[in-house]
Design a protein around this motif. Structure first.
Motif, PDB file in Angstrom:
ATOM      1  N   LEU A   1       0.828  -1.205   0.000  1.00 42.05           N
ATOM      2  CA  LEU A   1       0.000   0.000   0.000  1.00 42.05           C
ATOM      3  C   LEU A   1       0.862   1.254   0.000  1.00 42.05           C
ATOM      4  N   PHE A   2       1.920   1.216   0.796  1.00 38.27           N
ATOM      5  CA  PHE A   2       2.844   2.349   0.881  1.00 38.27           C
ATOM      6  C   PHE A   2       3.402   2.665  -0.510  1.00 38.27           C
ATOM      7  N   LEU A   3       3.808   1.590  -1.220  1.00 32.69           N
ATOM      8  CA  LEU A   3       4.392   1.787  -2.549  1.00 32.69           C
ATOM      9  C   LEU A   3       3.332   2.233  -3.568  1.00 32.69           C
ATOM     10  N   THR A   4       2.115   1.687  -3.433  1.00 30.31           N
ATOM     11  CA  THR A   4       1.045   2.091  -4.359  1.00 30.31           C
ATOM     12  C   THR A   4       0.824   3.595  -4.293  1.00 30.31           C
ATOM     13  N   PHE A   5       0.776   4.114  -3.066  1.00 34.83           N
ATOM     14  CA  PHE A   5       0.472   5.539  -2.921  1.00 34.83           C
ATOM     15  C   PHE A   5       1.669   6.432  -3.208  1.00 34.83           C
ATOM     16  N   SER A   6       2.887   5.863  -3.182  1.00 31.64           N
ATOM     17  CA  SER A   6       4.031   6.772  -3.294  1.00 31.64           C
ATOM     18  C   SER A   6       4.834   6.661  -4.584  1.00 31.64           C
ATOM     19  N   VAL A   7       4.637   5.598  -5.391  1.00 27.18           N
ATOM     20  CA  VAL A   7       5.454   5.539  -6.612  1.00 27.18           C
ATOM     21  C   VAL A   7       4.971   6.574  -7.621  1.00 27.18           C
ATOM     22  N   MET A   8       5.905   7.018  -8.478  1.00 31.91           N
ATOM     23  CA  MET A   8       5.557   8.040  -9.453  1.00 31.91           C
ATOM     24  C   MET A   8       5.407   7.467 -10.851  1.00 31.91           C
ATOM     25  N   ASN A   9       5.744   6.194 -11.018  1.00 32.37           N
ATOM     26  CA  ASN A   9       5.639   5.568 -12.325  1.00 32.37           C
ATOM     27  C   ASN A   9       4.294   4.859 -12.432  1.00 32.37           C
ATOM     28  N   LEU A  10       3.596   5.085 -13.515  1.00 34.58           N
ATOM     29  CA  LEU A  10       2.252   4.537 -13.672  1.00 34.58           C
ATOM     30  C   LEU A  10       2.254   3.009 -13.708  1.00 34.58           C
ATOM     31  N   PHE A  11       3.275   2.438 -14.340  1.00 31.63           N
ATOM     32  CA  PHE A  11       3.336   0.979 -14.416  1.00 31.63           C
ATOM     33  C   PHE A  11       3.600   0.373 -13.045  1.00 31.63           C
ATOM     34  N   MET A  12       4.504   1.009 -12.288  1.00 31.64           N
ATOM     35  CA  MET A  12       4.794   0.528 -10.928  1.00 31.64           C
ATOM     36  C   MET A  12       3.542   0.643 -10.052  1.00 31.64           C
ATOM     37  N   PHE A  13       2.809   1.733 -10.281  1.00 33.35           N
ATOM     38  CA  PHE A  13       1.562   1.916  -9.539  1.00 33.35           C
ATOM     39  C   PHE A  13       0.622   0.752  -9.807  1.00 33.35           C
ATOM     40  N   TYR A  14       0.513   0.356 -11.077  1.00 31.30           N
ATOM     41  CA  TYR A  14      -0.354  -0.773 -11.438  1.00 31.30           C
ATOM     42  C   TYR A  14       0.103  -2.046 -10.736  1.00 31.30           C
ATOM     43  N   LEU A  15       1.425  -2.230 -10.721  1.00 31.59           N
ATOM     44  CA  LEU A  15       2.015  -3.437 -10.148  1.00 31.59           C
ATOM     45  C   LEU A  15       1.658  -3.574  -8.664  1.00 31.59           C
ATOM     46  N   PHE A  16       1.838  -2.491  -7.927  1.00 37.66           N
ATOM     47  CA  PHE A  16       1.569  -2.552  -6.481  1.00 37.66           C
ATOM     48  C   PHE A  16       0.079  -2.502  -6.190  1.00 37.66           C
ATOM     49  N   PHE A  17      -0.666  -1.827  -7.074  1.00 32.72           N
ATOM     50  CA  PHE A  17      -2.135  -1.767  -6.962  1.00 32.72           C
ATOM     51  C   PHE A  17      -2.699  -3.186  -7.007  1.00 32.72           C
ATOM     52  N   GLU A  18      -2.159  -3.998  -7.931  1.00 38.11           N
ATOM     53  CA  GLU A  18      -2.595  -5.386  -8.023  1.00 38.11           C
ATOM     54  C   GLU A  18      -1.968  -6.246  -6.937  1.00 38.11           C
ATOM     55  N   GLY A  19      -0.723  -5.912  -6.579  1.00 35.50           N
ATOM     56  CA  GLY A  19       0.003  -6.710  -5.579  1.00 35.50           C
ATOM     57  C   GLY A  19      -0.664  -6.680  -4.213  1.00 35.50           C
ATOM     58  N   SER A  20      -1.343  -5.560  -3.918  1.00 33.06           N
ATOM     59  CA  SER A  20      -1.999  -5.455  -2.601  1.00 33.06           C
ATOM     60  C   SER A  20      -3.165  -6.430  -2.484  1.00 33.06           C
ATOM     61  N   LEU A  21      -3.565  -6.993  -3.625  1.00 32.72           N
ATOM     62  CA  LEU A  21      -4.671  -7.952  -3.639  1.00 32.72           C
ATOM     63  C   LEU A  21      -4.270  -9.275  -2.980  1.00 32.72           C
ATOM     64  N   ILE A  22      -2.992  -9.662  -3.165  1.00 33.32           N
ATOM     65  CA  ILE A  22      -2.551 -10.989  -2.710  1.00 33.32           C
ATOM     66  C   ILE A  22      -2.621 -11.125  -1.188  1.00 33.32           C
ATOM     67  N   PRO A  23      -1.988 -10.190  -0.410  1.00 40.16           N
ATOM     68  CA  PRO A  23      -2.120 -10.331   1.048  1.00 40.16           C
ATOM     69  C   PRO A  23      -3.563 -10.234   1.544  1.00 40.16           C
ATOM     70  N   THR A  24      -4.377  -9.410   0.860  1.00 38.53           N
ATOM     71  CA  THR A  24      -5.800  -9.302   1.270  1.00 38.53           C
ATOM     72  C   THR A  24      -6.501 -10.642   1.084  1.00 38.53           C
ATOM     73  N   LEU A  25      -6.200 -11.292  -0.040  1.00 33.71           N
ATOM     74  CA  LEU A  25      -6.769 -12.603  -0.330  1.00 33.71           C
ATOM     75  C   LEU A  25      -6.335 -13.614   0.727  1.00 33.71           C
ATOM     76  N   MET A  26      -5.055 -13.539   1.102  1.00 33.92           N
ATOM     77  CA  MET A  26      -4.519 -14.424   2.154  1.00 33.92           C
ATOM     78  C   MET A  26      -5.278 -14.223   3.458  1.00 33.92           C
ATOM     79  N   LEU A  27      -5.538 -12.944   3.787  1.00 38.60           N
ATOM     80  CA  LEU A  27      -6.254 -12.639   5.034  1.00 38.60           C
ATOM     81  C   LEU A  27      -7.642 -13.272   5.016  1.00 38.60           C
ATOM     82  N   ILE A  28      -8.349 -13.100   3.881  1.00 37.29           N
ATOM     83  CA  ILE A  28      -9.725 -13.612   3.803  1.00 37.29           C
ATOM     84  C   ILE A  28      -9.729 -15.135   3.837  1.00 37.29           C
ATOM     85  N   ILE A  29      -8.873 -15.758   3.019  1.00 33.59           N
ATOM     86  CA  ILE A  29      -8.905 -17.219   2.927  1.00 33.59           C
ATOM     87  C   ILE A  29      -8.278 -17.875   4.163  1.00 33.59           C
TER      88      ILE A  29
END
Length: 446
Positions: free
Chosen positions: A100-128
């Motif tokens: 989340l920290f990286l999603t909000f702070s990176v300045m590159n749009l592609f990196m933003f996409y990467l971390f935006f999607e990456g935050s999904l994995i730990p959330t999924l782990m929490l739920i499952i």
């Protein structure tokens, strides 16, 4: 900014040691206070290091992320008592915070996409991993496929943008003014699903109901804000087109917000009710961002911060009841005022903030949003009246149902609130109502 990233990375091995639950919590608290003292300039990005930087918009959202993660640990003490994979839980949490920290702070749009999607994995782990019912697998799948299906076009859009302009820096987006319909839909659909907008909101109530308290807190507190943040960053790219097409999203979200508010009255599951109320609030945020005016952006930002604290606090309250009664049904959670009179005050305070009563941030945000939407078109006033009225309605419905009435006679053992829970609720409510005094800080960021 890199120093905070390093601090989180070095906290990860600490999580895997035994008896480090409180230590990690203290470290997060320390990090929060260090981050609060960053110098932020209003003009543009500051604290640049290795393409990670921070302007006022990301500053508030990163601060919210650290705060919510700290409160998630405080709320999940049950895992420590039962020693239910608590080390992996902490590891997962810090990993999520880094994403989340990286999603909000990176300045590159592609990196933003990467971390935006990456935050999904730990959330999924929490739920499952720590969810309650067997349906959590289905909820996880909903979450994954809704988000991934909508965000693949976003990736295509970002790559297309790069091949066309040879630049992916978020700061330089404001110098482009593209007129491409398909690119417009590709770039914003992922964020609308994440918000979630009405029609693509089905993953949210499912994920919330099946998630553990920490999962619900992070979903309501931060995950919905990723969509708003992304929209605010990306809409600058296609201003003329947005002004032409945004009426679709505004009308959709306002009508959807009204319909979801009515749906809240049908819910008998506390978590489900709070989740649907989140969708109703986020519909106002989408409306505000899509009007493309100053008031709308400000209101959306303030309401995102306010809703993050308020909704998260309400999930904590629902969980406090769930830990005692082992049920989230409103039929069983009745007459709580008899058992926990002081907890009743916290229910009242957080629900009053949820219906945007002064002095909460929610009120400040909603005033701005109503201003922007009515300025955009006076017809939207009708839906705004209904959404505001019903938001007070379902908040009162939840309060009266849980606190009053004849309590369930099958409650054979019960214990009152403990100091940790009162502290947890106070740490949600205080910033929510004290930040109104510093709202000038938010008003300057555009």
């Amino acid at each position: 900014m890199l120093k905070f990233l390093m601090m989180m990375v070095f906290m990860m091995p600490l999580c895997l040691k035994k008896k480090m639950f409180w230590m990690v919590q203290m470290m997060l608290m320390m990090m929060m206070f260090l981050f609060m003292n960053l110098t932020i300039f209003n003009e543009s990005y500051c604290n640049l290091s290795y393409m990670i930087s921070c302007d006022i918009m990301s500053f508030g959202l990163i601060m919210l992320s650290i705060w919510i993660c700290l409160l998630m640990m405080m709320a999940s003490e049950n895992l420590l008592k039962m020693s239910y994979y608590v080390e992996f839980f902490m590891f997962n949490l810090i990993f999520l915070l880094i994403m989340l920290f990286l999603t909000f702070s990176v300045m590159n749009l592609f990196m933003f996409y990467l971390f935006f999607e990456g935050s999904l994995i730990p959330t999924l782990m929490l739920i499952i991993g720590w969810g309650y019912q067997p349906e959590r697998i289905q909820a996880g799948m909903y979450l994954l496929f809704y988000t991934l299906f909508a965000s693949l076009p976003l990736l295509m859009g970002i790559l297309y943008l790069y091949t066309m302009k040879y630049n992916n820096n978020i700061y330089f987006l404001k110098f482009m003014n593209l007129n491409m319909y398909l690119l417009y839909f590709c770039m914003i659909m992922a964020f609308l699903v994440k918000m979630p907008m009405y029609f693509v909101h089905l993953w949210l109530p499912k994920a919330h109901v099946e998630a553990p308290v920490s999962g619900s807190m992070i979903l309501a507190g931060i995950m919905l804000k990723l969509g708003g943040y992304g929209l605010m960053r990306v809409l600058v790219l296609m201003e003329n087109l947005s002004l032409k097409l945004n009426f679709i999203w505004v009308s959709l979200s306002l009508i959807g917000g009204f319909y979801i508010s009515l749906m809240c009255f049908c819910q008998i599951d506390m978590k489900s009710l709070i989740a649907y109320s989140s969708v109703a609030h986020m519909s106002l945020v989408i409306g505000g961002i899509m009007t493309m005016n100053y008031w709308g952006y400000l209101g959306s930002y303030i309401l995102m911060i306010g809703h993050g604290l308020c909704s998260s606090g309400m999930f904590c309250l629902a969980n406090i009841n769930y830990e005692r009664l082992h049920s989230r049904s409103l039929y069983i959670n009745k007459g709580m005022m008899n058992f926990m009179p002081s907890m009743s005050m916290w229910w009242f305070l957080l629900l009053s903030s949820n219906m945007a009563a002064p002095p909460s941030l929610n009120l400040m945000g909603e005033i701005n949003l109503i201003n922007s939407l009515v300025g955009w078109s006076w017809v939207s006033m009708i839906m705004l009246i209904l959404v505001s009225f019903f938001s007070a309605g379902y908040s009162l419905y939840l309060f009266s149902y849980t606190q009053h009435g004849k309590y369930y006679t099958g409650m054979y053992s019960f214990y009152s609130g403990v100091s940790r829970e009162y502290l947890l609720l106070m740490l949600h409510w205080l910033p929510l109502n004290l930040l109104v005094l510093k709202v000038d800080y938010v008003m300057m960021w555009l």
